[in-house]
Enzyme design. Structure first.
Site, PDB file in Angstrom:
ATOM      1  N   HIS A   1       0.902   5.377   1.097  1.00  0.00           N
ATOM      2  CA  HIS A   1       0.273   6.434   1.888  1.00  0.00           C
ATOM      3  C   HIS A   1       0.302   7.714   1.051  1.00  0.00           C
ATOM      4  CE1 HIS A   1       0.663   4.382   5.949  1.00  0.00           C
ATOM      5  NE2 HIS A   1       1.541   3.689   5.246  1.00  0.00           N
TER       6      HIS A   1
ATOM      7  N   HIS B   1       0.842  -1.200   0.000  1.00  0.00           N
ATOM      8  CA  HIS B   1       0.000   0.000   0.000  1.00  0.00           C
ATOM      9  C   HIS B   1       0.870   1.239   0.000  1.00  0.00           C
ATOM     10  CE1 HIS B   1       0.800  -1.009   4.222  1.00  0.00           C
ATOM     11  NE2 HIS B   1       0.790   0.301   4.456  1.00  0.00           N
TER      12      HIS B   1
END
Ligand code: DGP
Length: 113
Positions: free
Chosen positions: A103, A101
């Site tokens: 940010h 992932h």
């Protein structure tokens, strides 16, 4: 490809609720539960790979889609011109959820490295 005990897989599947910001066929974006900036969105490939490097090795299409959705999120959130992208990798790199992932952070001035 999913992992039953992966928190982000459970969000991707809809089993766990989240504040969705954007999505595509390959990627979803939702707000971080513990925001580090006024805008803090997680951009998460639907495919389960432990790190962004593993995702790059597994699928350039999925990797490219992560960055396409990041661009969409920064436009939607009004931070296209000023934001920070972070991909923590490994526990010593600050990663706590082992599903790749990014940010997307914005809405403040970042001075620290
Ligand atoms: P990292 O430390 O780079 O693996 O980032 C994981 C992020 O995930 C961290 O900033 C907090 C966020 N997070 C953890 N659990 C949840 C959750 O259940 N929902 C949401 N939206 N974010 C979560």
């Amino acid at each position: 490809m999913t992992s039953d005990d992966c928190l982000f897989c459970r969000i991707v599947s809809g089993e766990l609720p989240t504040e969705l910001v954007a999505q595509s066929e390959r990627t979803i974006a939702f707000r971080d539960i513990n925001p580090a900036a006024p805008v803090h969105v997680l951009v998460v490939p639907r495919r389960h790979e432990p790190t962004i490097g593993a995702l790059a090795a597994a699928s350039t299409e999925d990797l490219a889609d992560v960055f396409a959705l990041i661009a969409q999120v920064t436009q939607q959130e009004g931070i296209a011109e000023h934001h920070r992208l972070v991909f923590n990798t490994g526990s010593k790199g600050g990663q706590s959820i082992f599903h790749a992932h990014g940010h997307v952070l914005g809405g403040k001035v970042f001075t620290e490295r």
